[in-house]
Motif scaffolding. Structure first.
Motif, PDB file in Angstrom:
ATOM      1  N   HIS A  14       0.846  -1.187   0.000  1.00 19.78           N
ATOM      2  CA  HIS A  14       0.000   0.000   0.000  1.00 19.78           C
ATOM      3  C   HIS A  14       0.885   1.240   0.000  1.00 19.78           C
ATOM      4  N   ARG A  15       0.651   2.100  -0.941  1.00 16.41           N
ATOM      5  CA  ARG A  15       1.417   3.329  -1.029  1.00 16.41           C
ATOM      6  C   ARG A  15       0.596   4.458  -0.422  1.00 16.41           C
ATOM      7  N   ARG A  16       1.223   5.247   0.441  1.00 16.90           N
ATOM      8  CA  ARG A  16       0.503   6.348   1.071  1.00 16.90           C
ATOM      9  C   ARG A  16       0.375   7.499   0.087  1.00 16.90           C
ATOM     10  N   VAL A  17      -0.845   7.954  -0.107  1.00 16.24           N
ATOM     11  CA  VAL A  17      -1.115   9.064  -1.013  1.00 16.24           C
ATOM     12  C   VAL A  17      -1.301  10.315  -0.161  1.00 16.24           C
ATOM     13  N   ARG A  18      -0.599  11.367  -0.535  1.00 14.21           N
ATOM     14  CA  ARG A  18      -0.712  12.608   0.219  1.00 14.21           C
ATOM     15  C   ARG A  18      -2.038  13.275  -0.109  1.00 14.21           C
ATOM     16  N   SER A  19      -2.819  13.508   0.893  1.00 14.07           N
ATOM     17  CA  SER A  19      -4.120  14.118   0.678  1.00 14.07           C
ATOM     18  C   SER A  19      -4.079  15.577   1.082  1.00 14.07           C
ATOM     19  N   GLY A  20      -5.147  16.270   0.818  1.00 12.88           N
ATOM     20  CA  GLY A  20      -5.229  17.682   1.150  1.00 12.88           C
ATOM     21  C   GLY A  20      -5.741  17.943   2.543  1.00 12.88           C
ATOM     22  N   GLU A  21      -5.835  16.909   3.371  1.00 13.61           N
ATOM     23  CA  GLU A  21      -6.409  17.100   4.702  1.00 13.61           C
ATOM     24  C   GLU A  21      -5.563  18.035   5.562  1.00 13.61           C
ATOM     25  N   ASP A  22      -4.251  17.900   5.501  1.00 14.05           N
ATOM     26  CA  ASP A  22      -3.388  18.807   6.267  1.00 14.05           C
ATOM     27  C   ASP A  22      -3.538  20.239   5.764  1.00 14.05           C
ATOM     28  N   PHE A  23      -3.668  20.386   4.469  1.00 12.07           N
ATOM     29  CA  PHE A  23      -3.855  21.720   3.917  1.00 12.07           C
ATOM     30  C   PHE A  23      -5.201  22.302   4.364  1.00 12.07           C
ATOM     31  N   ASP A  24      -6.222  21.470   4.470  1.00 11.97           N
ATOM     32  CA  ASP A  24      -7.533  21.946   4.936  1.00 11.97           C
ATOM     33  C   ASP A  24      -7.431  22.503   6.354  1.00 11.97           C
ATOM     34  N   GLY A  77      -8.348  14.454  -2.938  1.00 12.94           N
ATOM     35  CA  GLY A  77      -9.256  14.660  -1.820  1.00 12.94           C
ATOM     36  C   GLY A  77      -8.787  13.964  -0.560  1.00 12.94           C
ATOM     37  N   ARG A  78      -9.584  14.066   0.468  1.00 11.62           N
ATOM     38  CA  ARG A  78      -9.239  13.458   1.752  1.00 11.62           C
ATOM     39  C   ARG A  78      -9.166  11.944   1.641  1.00 11.62           C
ATOM     40  N   THR A  79      -8.174  11.361   2.323  1.00 11.13           N
ATOM     41  CA  THR A  79      -8.042   9.907   2.307  1.00 11.13           C
ATOM     42  C   THR A  79      -8.323   9.296   3.663  1.00 11.13           C
ATOM     43  N   ALA A  80      -8.361  10.108   4.688  1.00 13.26           N
ATOM     44  CA  ALA A  80      -8.615   9.587   6.029  1.00 13.26           C
ATOM     45  C   ALA A  80     -10.084   9.202   6.155  1.00 13.26           C
ATOM     46  N   THR A  81     -10.339   8.174   6.949  1.00 16.77           N
ATOM     47  CA  THR A  81     -11.708   7.738   7.167  1.00 16.77           C
ATOM     48  C   THR A  81     -12.045   7.897   8.625  1.00 16.77           C
ATOM     49  N   ARG A  82     -13.285   8.095   8.916  1.00 12.78           N
ATOM     50  CA  ARG A  82     -13.755   8.215  10.299  1.00 12.78           C
ATOM     51  C   ARG A  82     -14.232   6.856  10.774  1.00 12.78           C
ATOM     52  N   ARG A  83     -13.942   6.565  12.004  1.00 11.07           N
ATOM     53  CA  ARG A  83     -14.458   5.308  12.587  1.00 11.07           C
ATOM     54  C   ARG A  83     -15.893   5.522  13.013  1.00 11.07           C
ATOM     55  N   ARG A  84     -16.698   4.528  12.754  1.00  9.85           N
ATOM     56  CA  ARG A  84     -18.133   4.646  13.087  1.00  9.85           C
ATOM     57  C   ARG A  84     -18.446   3.901  14.339  1.00  9.85           C
TER      58      ARG A  84
END
Length: 84
Positions: A14-24, A77-84
């Motif tokens: 799995h390759r980590r993709v840099r998302s814009g979440e930190d920029f947000d 876009g964002r790659t992080a997911t929220r736990r439900r």
């Protein structure tokens, strides 16, 4: 340990993709301070106090915010997911 749980390990394929979440987050931080500096600058002008420093701080914040928004558009876009 239940079968199928990740335990925080990242599979080597799995390759980590840099998302814009930190920029947000940074954009939100800069936006908040831009609003604060805008309110302070307007207040200083209305009360006839020197506001040049506050206005220059506001300008620097707005330029940084503009630059971050332009950089954000290039990222996925964002790659992080929220736990439900």
């Amino acid at each position: 340990m239940a079968r199928g749980q990740n335990q925080g390990e990242i599979h080597p394929t799995h390759r980590r993709v840099r998302s814009g979440e930190d920029f947000d987050i940074i954009i939100g931080f800069l936006g908040f301070w831009a609003l604060v500096l805008l309110a302070v600058t307007v207040w200083m002008e209305v009360t006839a106090q020197p506001a040049v420093g506050w206005a220059l701080g506001l300008l620097a914040t707005l330029l940084a915010l503009y630059g971050m928004i332009r950089l954000r558009r290039r990222l996925p876009g964002r790659t992080a997911t929220r736990r439900r």
